[in-house]
Design an enzyme around this catalytic site. Structure first.
Site, PDB file in Angstrom:
ATOM      1  N   GLY A  54      12.465  -0.117  25.706  1.00 27.98           N
ATOM      2  CA  GLY A  54      11.446  -0.105  24.654  1.00 27.98           C
ATOM      3  C   GLY A  54      11.095   1.320  24.268  1.00 27.98           C
ATOM      4  N   ASN A  55       9.979   1.503  23.638  1.00 27.67           N
ATOM      5  CA  ASN A  55       9.528   2.865  23.314  1.00 27.67           C
ATOM      6  C   ASN A  55       7.997   2.891  23.366  1.00 27.67           C
ATOM      7  OD1 ASN A  55       8.422   2.242  20.599  1.00 27.67           O
ATOM      8  ND2 ASN A  55      10.572   1.752  20.156  1.00 27.67           N
TER       9      ASN A  55
END
Ligand code: CTP
Length: 402
Positions: free
Chosen positions: A210-211
């Site tokens: 993810g980020n």
């Protein structure tokens, strides 16, 4: 959808029997998320109590210039400037006459004369008073000045007579207020699609790539568009906060593929798309079932690109549709953002640079540069994300010629 969330409404109650219905109106407005303050003419208190009105509105109710407590004054100017709308309900023949002539013999009339917001009246009186030519000409004069009149209903009157003159029912007044806000907002009738937050690309049933996107920028944009009257569909990645305004159609998604599917579903019907989500660019080729045991974990994770949703929306863009993308760059990035704008067939791109302190992921602030299709570069200061969202919405309003 509700147009009223967060709207500030002043109800001016004057001395008519229909005042007993105003507590119901306050309840309806509060249920829709509006903020309500009540100002009463001196005789209105004969028909409904301050305590009831203050309890339901959640705000102090005023009727005198001077406060009873410490001899300080109730600022009619402050009250007048507070409202997004002033509605006089019930508006008696006497109050309509005073409004038409600019009389200022009580706090409510001073609020009326100080208010810069639109004004509505819901007249209520006996049928002959309502029919009287002086009342008719006072109403006509107010209408000429831009006051919106909610016509009274017909039926049994408190006098025992029957006819025109009873105040419109609270539900009807509410409907009039809602459609008034709808009409007066710059983006009313415009459908918009906004994406927000990160996407999570699963490695197995518990892990993902993810980020750090918090979704705050996209959520602020959805709220700002909603406040401007647009009908908003929000496609939100995992962990996005709640919106502040009601009436937004929210679809929660996790992966880029889920976001893509939702976007393709809603895009054909909207006029405006703002793609502020930080979509993961890469995803694992294989998704393991259950939880991968670390002893059996592969030394390398095979990755493949996710679909570029924005580029696909650009390819499918309909005539008249406005497509706005975001670009997060690690240098000042104007050149690569411009290249992205062209490559993805955008109308504008919002550039934030990781070099700017307080901009980008996770923060409550952002510093953006808006680059347009016709080569304009508009730079903005560092601001709270809610303010940045307003700047972008103002740009949209101008672009749409609203
Ligand atoms: N975007 C998208 N789908 C992807 C990746 C990005 O729709 N798979 C969108 C984002 O929502 C954003 C814009 O593309 O509006 C820019 O994202 P960014 O990651 O900065 O651009 P990329 O096209 O991925 O370019 P690069 O990674 O080369 O900078």
């Amino acid at each position: 959808m509700t147009m009223l969330r967060g709207r500030k409404i002043i109800i001016g109650i004057t001395g008519g029997i229909a005042a007993y219905k105003i507590p119901f109106l306050i309840r309806l407005l509060k249920k829709k998320g509006a903020e309500v303050k009540v100002v009463m003419s001196p005789s209105a208190g004969e028909f409904v109590t301050k305590l009831t009105l203050a309890t339901l509105s959640g705000n102090a109710v005023h009727s005198d210039f001077i406060r009873d407590d410490h001899g300080s004054w109730n600022s009619h100017v402050k009250l007048g400037l507070w409202g997004d709308l002033l509605i006089m309900a019930p508006a008696t023949a006497n109050t309509l006459a005073k409004m038409a002539n600019g009389n200022c013999d009580n706090l409510l009339m001073a609020v009326y004369l100080s208010a810069r917001c639109p004004v509505m009246v819901a007249p209520a009186m006996d049928l002959d008073m309502y029919r009287h030519r002086t009342t008719r000409s006072n109403i006509a004069l107010l209408q000429k000045d831009g006051v919106v009149v909610i016509p009274p209903g017909t039926g049994e009157l408190a006098s025992g007579l029957s006819g025109e003159g009873r105040m419109a029912e609270p539900g009807i007044i509410l409907g009039n207020i809602e459609s008034f806000f709808k009409k007066s907002l710059p983006l009313s009738g415009i459908r918009a699609l906004v994406t927000a937050g990160p996407t999570y690309e699963p490695i197995d049933d518990v892990r993902f790539i993810g980020n750090h996107s918090s979704g705050k920028m996209g959520i602020s944009l959805a709220d700002a568009l909603n406040r401007a009257g647009a009908e908003v569909t929000l496609v939100a990645g995992p962990g996005c906060p709640d919106t502040q305004t009601g009436g937004i159609h929210r679809v929660n998604v996790r992966s880029a593929e889920e976001m893509r599917k939702s976007c393709m579903k809603f895009a054909p019907a909207v006029r405006l798309i703002i793609k502020s989500a930080a979509v993961a660019d890469l995803r694992p080729v294989h998704i393991a079932k259950g939880k991968l045991k670390k002893e059996r974990a592969p030394a390398h994770l095979a990755l493949e690109p996710t679909a570029d949703i924005l580029a696909e929306l650009g390819k499918r863009k309909k005539k008249g549709q406005i497509l706005i993308g975001f670009a997060l760059e690690s240098d000042d990035g104007i050149r690569s953002a411009r290249a992205k704008l062209r490559r993805k067939n955008l109308d504008a791109i919002v550039l934030n640079s990781l070099q700017d302190k307080g901009a980008g992921f996770g923060t409550d602030t952002n510093k953006i540069t808006l680059l347009t299709r016709n080569n304009k570069t508009i730079k903005f200061e560092l601001k709270p994300k809610a303010e940045v969202a307003k700047d972008i919405v103002n740009f949209v309003i101008k672009t749409l010629g609203k």
